[in-house]
Design a protein around this motif. Structure first.
Motif, short mmCIF file in Angstrom:
data_model
loop_
_atom_site.label_atom_id
_atom_site.label_comp_id
_atom_site.label_asym_id
_atom_site.label_seq_id
_atom_site.Cartn_x
_atom_site.Cartn_y
_atom_site.Cartn_z
N SER A 225 0.83 -1.20 0.00
CA SER A 225 0.00 0.00 0.00
C SER A 225 0.87 1.26 0.00
O SER A 225 1.73 1.43 0.86
N VAL A 226 0.64 2.14 -0.98
CA VAL A 226 1.31 3.43 -1.06
C VAL A 226 0.23 4.49 -1.24
O VAL A 226 -0.39 4.58 -2.30
N THR A 227 -0.01 5.26 -0.20
CA THR A 227 -1.14 6.20 -0.18
C THR A 227 -0.81 7.53 -0.85
O THR A 227 -1.68 8.17 -1.45
N THR A 228 0.44 7.96 -0.72
CA THR A 228 0.86 9.24 -1.26
C THR A 228 2.35 9.18 -1.53
O THR A 228 3.08 8.38 -0.92
N LEU A 229 2.83 10.03 -2.43
CA LEU A 229 4.26 10.14 -2.68
C LEU A 229 4.88 11.27 -1.88
O LEU A 229 6.09 11.46 -1.89
N ASP A 230 4.06 12.03 -1.18
CA ASP A 230 4.51 13.18 -0.38
C ASP A 230 4.98 12.67 0.99
O ASP A 230 4.16 12.25 1.81
N PRO A 231 6.29 12.70 1.27
CA PRO A 231 6.78 12.14 2.54
C PRO A 231 6.27 12.88 3.77
O PRO A 231 6.06 12.28 4.83
N ASP A 232 6.05 14.20 3.64
CA ASP A 232 5.55 14.97 4.79
C ASP A 232 4.12 14.57 5.12
O ASP A 232 3.78 14.34 6.28
N LEU A 233 3.27 14.47 4.09
CA LEU A 233 1.89 14.07 4.31
C LEU A 233 1.82 12.64 4.84
O LEU A 233 1.04 12.34 5.75
#
Length: 391
Positions: A225-233
């Motif tokens: 599972s990868v929800t976002t590519l934004d590490p901060d989010l």
């Protein structure tokens, strides 16, 4: 039927407790914990579950509490893992929304702490909070492999793909020391039993030897599972899960080992991560995934309130838009539990996401329906005391 005075007093006492419980459930006040006391935790609160009475922190005279201004809160939030001797392990379901009818979970609760996790309400059945308790008060089943072996050995057992990671992550941090998931995988390998795994944990790489052996016989698939590519989010939504880049590296390592793996762009959060859909699929395909899937954000029971608390603190300017989109897909409700609708919603927005996903998968060569795992190889290994076959 004659009822004794003792029984009448007992019934009156039970009724009194029920009234207290009902009153407390209606009057629970959720007090967010200060940010500095919630480092690397997603939940803002720890309200009592729907089966539990309201709880309040009490000062024991040893400095266990400190005054935060509005409420007394615990000084530390540490992870506590307790052991539970399982009597059964395989759970069966008849959901038309799921591609499997059985699953196993070696842990209750999940230290990854994903704020949107649909499994949070299950902690209420244990008398624990779906909030911080879900992330910090975990339960492990040390005899899981032993029970699984016994259940698979039953004469009436009929093989079908086993799902792992359907409720809480089988490769959360505590698996590193306890190894319960690996022990269960070894049992499934011994039985040549098909298995499908869902995880965010990079610790799955530790078990590549077992998974590769299963893969050569068409017995395993892994979903990352990868929800976002934004590490901060990601760090704010999934505070103790591996970074998106690290999860993509896991996809690459599994794929290089010959293990079929799909990228799961789940959950898609309208107004927050939906714009990343095509980029997520492209990143997964580049890493070696051969398949993909998606699910819309789900907010069953206590998850809705926990999620809205999180929105208000972390993305207050988007909170209204996110909830408006979700309610638009669920007939004005935060969540619609009906079969066929709970995973993806309905209406124009849900259709747009489905069409975008389909188009991107076609362009990237990602399949949406994985091949069926083999069930014809299932065999019960010989046990101590069994009569061996001559041929």
């Amino acid at each position: 039927m004659k009822i004794s005075h003792g029984n009448l007093r007992f019934l009156a006492f039970v009724l009194y407790l029920f009234q207290i419980l009902r009153h407390n459930q209606l009057m629970i006040e959720i007090v967010p914990l200060p940010l500095q006391r919630r480092k690397a935790r997603a939940s803002l609160s720890n309200a009592a579950g729907r089966f539990d009475m309201a709880r309040a922190a009490v000062d024991d005279g040893w400095g266990s509490l400190e005054d935060s201004g509005d409420a007394a809160v615990p000084i530390k939030i540490e992870t506590d893992i307790r052991m539970e001797q399982a009597r059964t392990l395989i759970s069966y379901n008849k959901s038309p929304d799921l591609p499997f009818d059985r699953s196993i979970n070696t842990y209750r609760g999940c230290e990854h702490g994903c704020i949107y996790c649909f499994a949070r309400p299950s902690h209420a059945y244990l008398g624990l909070s779906p909030g911080l308790d879900f992330e910090t008060r975990l339960i492990a089943r040390p005899n899981a492999a032993e029970v699984l072996r016994r259940e698979l050995s039953q004469p009436r057992y009929k093989v079908a793909p086993m799902a792992i990671g359907t409720n809480t992550d089988p490769y959360q941090p505590c698996e590193r020391d306890l190894g319960l998931t690996r022990a269960c995988l070894e049992v499934l390998r011994d039985f040549s039993h098909p298995v499908a795994i869902v995880t965010k944990g990079t610790l799955v790489e530790r078990d590549i030897d077992v998974l590769a052996a299963l893969a050569t016989r068409g017995l395993v698939r892994v979903g990352v599972s990868v929800t976002t590519l934004d590490p901060d989010l990601s760090r704010r939504m999934e505070p103790r899960a591996p970074s998106p880049a690290r999860r993509l590296a896991t996809i690459r390592r599994l794929s290089d080992a010959g293990i079929p793996v799909r990228i799961m762009t789940s959950p898609i959060v309208p107004g927050l991560t939906d714009h990343e859909l095509e980029a997520l699929l492209a990143a997964g395909a580049e890493a070696g995934a051969d398949a993909a899937s998606w699910i819309m954000l789900r907010l069953p029971r206590e998850v809705s309130e926990l999620w809205q608390e999180w929105l208000a603190e972390h993305v207050p300017l988007r909170a209204e838009k996110v909830m408006a989109r979700l309610r638009e897909m669920h007939g004005g409700r935060d969540y619609d539990p009906r079969w066929g609708l709970r995973m993806r919603g309905e209406g124009p927005y849900a259709e747009v996401i489905a069409n975008r996903f389909k188009a991107a998968c076609k362009r990237l060569g990602l399949i949406q329906k994985s091949p069926v795992l083999r069930c014809d190889l299932f065999t019960k290994p010989a046990q101590v005391g069994d009569q061996l076959a001559l041929f």
